[in-house]
Motif scaffolding. Structure first.
Motif, PDB file in Angstrom:
ATOM      1  N   CYS A   1       5.686  18.236  23.710  1.00  0.00           N
ATOM      2  CA  CYS A   1       6.843  18.893  23.611  1.00  0.00           C
ATOM      3  C   CYS A   1       7.143  20.120  24.228  1.00  0.00           C
ATOM      4  O   CYS A   1       7.756  20.458  25.225  1.00  0.00           O
ATOM      5  CB  CYS A   1       7.432  18.831  22.324  1.00  0.00           C
ATOM      6  N   ASN A   2       6.101  21.021  23.808  1.00  0.00           N
ATOM      7  CA  ASN A   2       6.174  22.632  24.217  1.00  0.00           C
ATOM      8  C   ASN A   2       5.913  22.530  25.908  1.00  0.00           C
ATOM      9  O   ASN A   2       6.398  23.283  26.490  1.00  0.00           O
ATOM     10  CB  ASN A   2       5.406  23.359  23.425  1.00  0.00           C
TER      11      ASN A   2
ATOM     12  N   GLN B   1       0.108  17.418  16.124  1.00  0.00           N
ATOM     13  CA  GLN B   1      -0.024  18.404  17.029  1.00  0.00           C
ATOM     14  C   GLN B   1       0.035  18.031  18.564  1.00  0.00           C
ATOM     15  O   GLN B   1       0.476  18.632  19.494  1.00  0.00           O
ATOM     16  CB  GLN B   1      -1.753  18.727  16.718  1.00  0.00           C
TER      17      GLN B   1
ATOM     18  N   ALA C   1       9.679  17.186  17.390  1.00  0.00           N
ATOM     19  CA  ALA C   1       9.611  18.514  17.894  1.00  0.00           C
ATOM     20  C   ALA C   1      10.612  18.950  18.978  1.00  0.00           C
ATOM     21  O   ALA C   1      11.063  20.088  19.272  1.00  0.00           O
ATOM     22  CB  ALA C   1       8.111  18.508  18.727  1.00  0.00           C
TER      23      ALA C   1
ATOM     24  N   ARG D   1       3.539  17.890  19.215  1.00  0.00           N
ATOM     25  CA  ARG D   1       4.148  19.181  19.305  1.00  0.00           C
ATOM     26  C   ARG D   1       3.831  19.866  20.917  1.00  0.00           C
ATOM     27  O   ARG D   1       4.358  20.608  21.529  1.00  0.00           O
ATOM     28  CB  ARG D   1       3.576  20.265  18.462  1.00  0.00           C
TER      29      ARG D   1
END
Length: 341
Positions: free
Chosen positions: A306-307, A300, A91, A303
């Motif tokens: 990461c975000n 998920q 990610a 991600r």
């Protein structure tokens, strides 16, 4: 090999070099249409970004650190954490960053604390997977200026991403109840950890909602989600005069230990006892019988971690962000409807 430059991308897209540069560096003051077209053409042309030059311009290293500090001492050999870190790596690379591992044995290197190590590596942010966020070394990071995201430890002081352990445990227990089981044991993980506590509470709430009395003899510690303690816990349950017909182990590694104990005592799964785990580590399809479990969605989770971290770095978000990721059941062969043995 011909090196593709920003000027080449500008010529191919019809945009100015300034707009191309902003798109490649993820600036927000250009349209999504322009950004998407520029990135697509850049990939087609084989553009390779000069991370060092980008870092000098933006005063960032475009590198994030990962700290894995878990009590079993397995490090990257841990079947769940290794999958999560791989999802996180994929990610962050999509967002233009690279990753380095910060060792949990840095005390012998002369570098100093985690914070010292992160500062020397000039990381832009840190992804922390640990069992004790109250340790001095982790607390230093939490209260430092370096953006961090904690996995599986809600903390009002900083960003965090967690799985919905309570709902997952509730679902696992209700699954066994729906199969007709009322004598359900729980091999619980370290109750001082967030995951262990939430999973134990989810188990107890499912029993309560089904009007099933909690049998204290059916609550057995599996240590820190450990194979040998899962095996030992199952041996305790098998010694009971009134054995459980089903077991919810709060971690797949403990569940595998429990299954090994059943094998050694010639207790058949699921004919004599049903077992369900939690985590959905990779090797569960390869054992016999394959283990039904509650899956943590590592893709998920990776991600989201990461975000949250990259958004914190790039948008300098000071208000702590907290994300909860749903779990789901994976049915295999280790559970069966209740029948009188």
């Amino acid at each position: 090999m011909i090196m593709v430059k920003i000027q080449d991308i500008a010529k191919a897209t019809g945009y100015s070099t300034t707009t191309v540069s902003k798109a490649l560096n993820n600036y927000t003051d250009i349209s999504d249409k322009a950004k998407n077209k520029i990135i697509m053409i850049a990939k087609e042309l084989g553009y390779i970004p000069n991370v060092h030059a980008r870092g000098l311009v933006m005063k960032r290293s475009f590198t994030v650190g990962v700290i894995l500090d878990e009590l079993l001492g397995l490090g990257l050999n841990h079947p769940f954490f290794s999958g999560l870190i791989e999802a996180f790596r994929a990610a962050i690379e999509e967002r233009g960053y690279s990753m380095i591992l910060i060792s949990n044995h840095i005390g012998n290197t002369g570098i100093g604390s985690y914070l010292d190590h992160c500062q020397q590596q000039n990381v832009d942010g840190v992804f922390i997977l640990c069992t004790d966020h109250n340790s001095e070394s982790i607390q230093q990071l939490i209260y430092s200026d370096i953006p961090i995201v904690l996995f599986d430890i809600p903390n009002k002081e900083t960003h965090s991403v967690v799985s919905n352990h309570f709902e997952g445990a509730y679902q696992a227990t209700k699954y066994l109840i729906d199969l007709g089981h009322h004598k359900i044991a729980h091999i619980y993980g370290n109750a001082f950890t967030y995951a262990g506590s939430e999973r134990k509470q989810g188990f107890e709430k499912a029993l309560l909602d089904a009007n099933i009395a909690l049998n204290e003899d059916y609550l057995v510690s599996g240590g820190y989600f450990d194979f040998k303690y899962g095996k030992r816990a199952m041996e305790e349950l098998l010694k009971l005069e009134d054995r459980p017909s089903a077991v919810f182990a709060a971690g797949d590694i403990m569940a595998l230990g429990a299954m090994q104990s059943c094998y050694e005592h010639e207790v058949r799964i699921p004919d004599d006892i049903s077992i369900i785990g939690f985590d959905n580590i990779k090797l569960l399809d390869w054992i016999t019988p394959s283990l039904t479990t509650i899956a943590q969605d590592t893709l998920q989770l990776g991600r989201e971690c990461c975000n949250v971290l990259i958004d914190s770095i790039e948008e300098k978000k000071d208000v702590a962000m907290h994300k909860v990721v749903a779990t789901y059941i994976v049915e295999r062969k280790s559970c069966a409807p209740y029948h009188q043995v």
